[in-house]
Design a protein around this motif. Sequence first.
Motif, PDB file in Angstrom:
ATOM      1  N   ALA A  30       0.824  -1.219   0.000  1.00 20.21           N
ATOM      2  CA  ALA A  30       0.000   0.000   0.000  1.00 20.21           C
ATOM      3  C   ALA A  30       0.857   1.268   0.000  1.00 20.21           C
ATOM      4  O   ALA A  30       0.577   2.229   0.702  1.00 20.21           O
ATOM      5  CB  ALA A  30      -0.971  -0.008   1.168  1.00 20.21           C
ATOM      6  N   SER A  31       1.918   1.252  -0.756  1.00 17.29           N
ATOM      7  CA  SER A  31       2.782   2.419  -0.965  1.00 17.29           C
ATOM      8  C   SER A  31       3.389   2.977   0.321  1.00 17.29           C
ATOM      9  O   SER A  31       3.448   4.180   0.517  1.00 17.29           O
ATOM     10  CB  SER A  31       2.022   3.526  -1.697  1.00 17.29           C
ATOM     11  N   SER A  32       3.842   2.125   1.196  1.00 16.88           N
ATOM     12  CA  SER A  32       4.463   2.570   2.439  1.00 16.88           C
ATOM     13  C   SER A  32       5.899   3.026   2.173  1.00 16.88           C
ATOM     14  O   SER A  32       6.766   2.223   1.853  1.00 16.88           O
ATOM     15  CB  SER A  32       4.461   1.428   3.452  1.00 16.88           C
ATOM     16  N   VAL A  33       6.145   4.323   2.303  1.00 14.71           N
ATOM     17  CA  VAL A  33       7.477   4.871   2.081  1.00 14.71           C
ATOM     18  C   VAL A  33       8.489   4.340   3.105  1.00 14.71           C
ATOM     19  O   VAL A  33       9.582   3.909   2.726  1.00 14.71           O
ATOM     20  CB  VAL A  33       7.448   6.415   2.056  1.00 14.71           C
ATOM     21  N   PRO A  34       8.162   4.319   4.404  1.00 20.26           N
ATOM     22  CA  PRO A  34       9.128   3.762   5.368  1.00 20.26           C
ATOM     23  C   PRO A  34       9.465   2.291   5.079  1.00 20.26           C
ATOM     24  O   PRO A  34      10.620   1.892   5.180  1.00 20.26           O
ATOM     25  CB  PRO A  34       8.430   3.905   6.724  1.00 20.26           C
ATOM     26  N   LEU A  35       8.452   1.510   4.698  1.00 19.44           N
ATOM     27  CA  LEU A  35       8.702   0.107   4.372  1.00 19.44           C
ATOM     28  C   LEU A  35       9.572  -0.019   3.127  1.00 19.44           C
ATOM     29  O   LEU A  35      10.432  -0.897   3.041  1.00 19.44           O
ATOM     30  CB  LEU A  35       7.388  -0.648   4.180  1.00 19.44           C
ATOM     31  N   PHE A  36       9.379   0.868   2.173  1.00 18.81           N
ATOM     32  CA  PHE A  36      10.208   0.859   0.964  1.00 18.81           C
ATOM     33  C   PHE A  36      11.677   1.019   1.334  1.00 18.81           C
ATOM     34  O   PHE A  36      12.528   0.248   0.899  1.00 18.81           O
ATOM     35  CB  PHE A  36       9.766   1.978   0.015  1.00 18.81           C
ATOM     36  N   PHE A  37      11.994   2.032   2.146  1.00 18.58           N
ATOM     37  CA  PHE A  37      13.391   2.281   2.505  1.00 18.58           C
ATOM     38  C   PHE A  37      13.957   1.200   3.416  1.00 18.58           C
ATOM     39  O   PHE A  37      15.114   0.826   3.284  1.00 18.58           O
ATOM     40  CB  PHE A  37      13.556   3.682   3.100  1.00 18.58           C
ATOM     41  N   SER A  38      13.158   0.679   4.329  1.00 20.08           N
ATOM     42  CA  SER A  38      13.681  -0.402   5.179  1.00 20.08           C
ATOM     43  C   SER A  38      13.885  -1.679   4.364  1.00 20.08           C
ATOM     44  O   SER A  38      14.805  -2.449   4.637  1.00 20.08           O
ATOM     45  CB  SER A  38      12.762  -0.649   6.372  1.00 20.08           C
ATOM     46  N   SER A  39      13.075  -1.896   3.342  1.00 20.57           N
ATOM     47  CA  SER A  39      13.237  -3.078   2.485  1.00 20.57           C
ATOM     48  C   SER A  39      14.496  -2.986   1.632  1.00 20.57           C
ATOM     49  O   SER A  39      15.088  -3.998   1.275  1.00 20.57           O
ATOM     50  CB  SER A  39      12.024  -3.248   1.566  1.00 20.57           C
ATOM     51  N   MET A  40      14.898  -1.767   1.298  1.00 19.18           N
ATOM     52  CA  MET A  40      16.121  -1.589   0.508  1.00 19.18           C
ATOM     53  C   MET A  40      17.344  -2.096   1.259  1.00 19.18           C
ATOM     54  O   MET A  40      18.315  -2.519   0.639  1.00 19.18           O
ATOM     55  CB  MET A  40      16.338  -0.107   0.184  1.00 19.18           C
ATOM     56  N   PHE A  41      17.276  -2.058   2.582  1.00 21.86           N
ATOM     57  CA  PHE A  41      18.433  -2.423   3.403  1.00 21.86           C
ATOM     58  C   PHE A  41      18.131  -3.634   4.287  1.00 21.86           C
ATOM     59  O   PHE A  41      18.611  -3.723   5.408  1.00 21.86           O
ATOM     60  CB  PHE A  41      18.862  -1.207   4.244  1.00 21.86           C
ATOM     61  N   VAL A  42      17.352  -4.581   3.744  1.00 19.48           N
ATOM     62  CA  VAL A  42      16.888  -5.723   4.526  1.00 19.48           C
ATOM     63  C   VAL A  42      18.013  -6.708   4.879  1.00 19.48           C
ATOM     64  O   VAL A  42      17.944  -7.389   5.890  1.00 19.48           O
ATOM     65  CB  VAL A  42      15.703  -6.428   3.813  1.00 19.48           C
ATOM     66  N   ASN A  43      19.053  -6.796   4.061  1.00 23.41           N
ATOM     67  CA  ASN A  43      20.206  -7.656   4.365  1.00 23.41           C
ATOM     68  C   ASN A  43      21.455  -7.047   3.735  1.00 23.41           C
ATOM     69  O   ASN A  43      21.379  -6.013   3.070  1.00 23.41           O
ATOM     70  CB  ASN A  43      19.958  -9.100   3.892  1.00 23.41           C
ATOM     71  N   ASP A  44      22.589  -7.697   3.946  1.00 18.11           N
ATOM     72  CA  ASP A  44      23.850  -7.123   3.462  1.00 18.11           C
ATOM     73  C   ASP A  44      23.908  -7.002   1.937  1.00 18.11           C
ATOM     74  O   ASP A  44      24.420  -6.017   1.406  1.00 18.11           O
ATOM     75  CB  ASP A  44      25.038  -7.947   3.960  1.00 18.11           C
ATOM     76  N   VAL A  45      23.374  -7.981   1.228  1.00 18.94           N
ATOM     77  CA  VAL A  45      23.409  -7.937  -0.232  1.00 18.94           C
ATOM     78  C   VAL A  45      22.515  -6.803  -0.746  1.00 18.94           C
ATOM     79  O   VAL A  45      22.929  -6.002  -1.588  1.00 18.94           O
ATOM     80  CB  VAL A  45      22.972  -9.293  -0.838  1.00 18.94           C
ATOM     81  N   ALA A  46      21.304  -6.719  -0.238  1.00 13.75           N
ATOM     82  CA  ALA A  46      20.396  -5.653  -0.641  1.00 13.75           C
ATOM     83  C   ALA A  46      20.987  -4.289  -0.276  1.00 13.75           C
ATOM     84  O   ALA A  46      20.880  -3.329  -1.053  1.00 13.75           O
ATOM     85  CB  ALA A  46      19.028  -5.834   0.003  1.00 13.75           C
ATOM     86  N   SER A  47      21.603  -4.202   0.890  1.00  9.88           N
ATOM     87  CA  SER A  47      22.226  -2.941   1.325  1.00  9.88           C
ATOM     88  C   SER A  47      23.358  -2.533   0.390  1.00  9.88           C
ATOM     89  O   SER A  47      23.487  -1.354   0.051  1.00  9.88           O
ATOM     90  CB  SER A  47      22.765  -3.078   2.748  1.00  9.88           C
ATOM     91  N   ALA A  48      24.176  -3.502  -0.016  1.00  4.66           N
ATOM     92  CA  ALA A  48      25.285  -3.198  -0.928  1.00  4.66           C
ATOM     93  C   ALA A  48      24.768  -2.682  -2.267  1.00  4.66           C
ATOM     94  O   ALA A  48      25.270  -1.685  -2.797  1.00  4.66           O
ATOM     95  CB  ALA A  48      26.149  -4.439  -1.139  1.00  4.66           C
ATOM     96  N   VAL A  49      23.748  -3.335  -2.809  1.00  4.12           N
ATOM     97  CA  VAL A  49      23.176  -2.912  -4.093  1.00  4.12           C
ATOM     98  C   VAL A  49      22.509  -1.542  -3.948  1.00  4.12           C
ATOM     99  O   VAL A  49      22.710  -0.656  -4.786  1.00  4.12           O
ATOM    100  CB  VAL A  49      22.178  -3.967  -4.629  1.00  4.12           C
ATOM    101  N   ALA A  50      21.734  -1.352  -2.903  1.00  2.00           N
ATOM    102  CA  ALA A  50      21.045  -0.081  -2.693  1.00  2.00           C
ATOM    103  C   ALA A  50      22.046   1.062  -2.502  1.00  2.00           C
ATOM    104  O   ALA A  50      21.890   2.134  -3.102  1.00  2.00           O
ATOM    105  CB  ALA A  50      20.105  -0.175  -1.491  1.00  2.00           C
ATOM    106  N   ALA A  51      23.066   0.834  -1.677  1.00  2.00           N
ATOM    107  CA  ALA A  51      24.067   1.877  -1.443  1.00  2.00           C
ATOM    108  C   ALA A  51      24.815   2.210  -2.729  1.00  2.00           C
ATOM    109  O   ALA A  51      25.058   3.387  -3.033  1.00  2.00           O
ATOM    110  CB  ALA A  51      25.041   1.435  -0.353  1.00  2.00           C
ATOM    111  N   ASP A  52      25.167   1.192  -3.491  1.00  2.00           N
ATOM    112  CA  ASP A  52      25.869   1.406  -4.756  1.00  2.00           C
ATOM    113  C   ASP A  52      25.013   2.229  -5.717  1.00  2.00           C
ATOM    114  O   ASP A  52      25.494   3.182  -6.340  1.00  2.00           O
ATOM    115  CB  ASP A  52      26.244   0.063  -5.377  1.00  2.00           C
ATOM    116  N   LEU A  53      23.741   1.885  -5.846  1.00  2.00           N
ATOM    117  CA  LEU A  53      22.858   2.617  -6.754  1.00  2.00           C
ATOM    118  C   LEU A  53      22.605   4.041  -6.286  1.00  2.00           C
ATOM    119  O   LEU A  53      22.575   4.969  -7.097  1.00  2.00           O
ATOM    120  CB  LEU A  53      21.535   1.872  -6.925  1.00  2.00           C
ATOM    121  N   LEU A  54      22.437   4.220  -4.986  1.00  2.00           N
ATOM    122  CA  LEU A  54      22.223   5.574  -4.469  1.00  2.00           C
ATOM    123  C   LEU A  54      23.449   6.460  -4.696  1.00  2.00           C
ATOM    124  O   LEU A  54      23.326   7.611  -5.135  1.00  2.00           O
ATOM    125  CB  LEU A  54      21.849   5.532  -2.991  1.00  2.00           C
ATOM    126  N   LEU A  55      24.624   5.921  -4.415  1.00  2.00           N
ATOM    127  CA  LEU A  55      25.850   6.688  -4.649  1.00  2.00           C
ATOM    128  C   LEU A  55      26.049   6.966  -6.137  1.00  2.00           C
ATOM    129  O   LEU A  55      26.445   8.067  -6.525  1.00  2.00           O
ATOM    130  CB  LEU A  55      27.062   5.959  -4.073  1.00  2.00           C
TER     131      LEU A  55
END
Length: 111
Positions: A30-55
């Motif tokens: 249901a378009s939860s913005v906080p859930l979107f951002f917490s899901s981006m960093f749910v584990n180390d692999v997701a965090s690495a990909v998210a951080a790389d894309l954001l940078l």
Amino acid sequence: MKWKWLYLLLTVPGAIVPWCYLSGFLRESASSVPLFFSSMFVNDVASAVAADLLLSAVVFSLFVCVEGRRFAMKRLWLYPLLTFAIGLSFGLPLFLYARERASERQSGEIS
């Protein structure tokens, strides 16, 4: 094939592929913005990909400023906005297409 047309062609999967995944998330959560951002960093692999894309998106935004001014391009704010709204896979080829067109305009070889 000129590079600019390849860049323009690449915007299509660059827009569709990220939104295919994102639309499923948006339907389920249901378009939860906080859930979107917490899901981006749910584990180390997701965090690495998210951080790389954001940078990469931040670096791309700086590149847009420098190159856009060099080629006297207009509406430079649009490319970072679309990058953060849709994805780097859309914003980057779209900007490269626009930059090629601006380069052609400067050299007088519009096609």
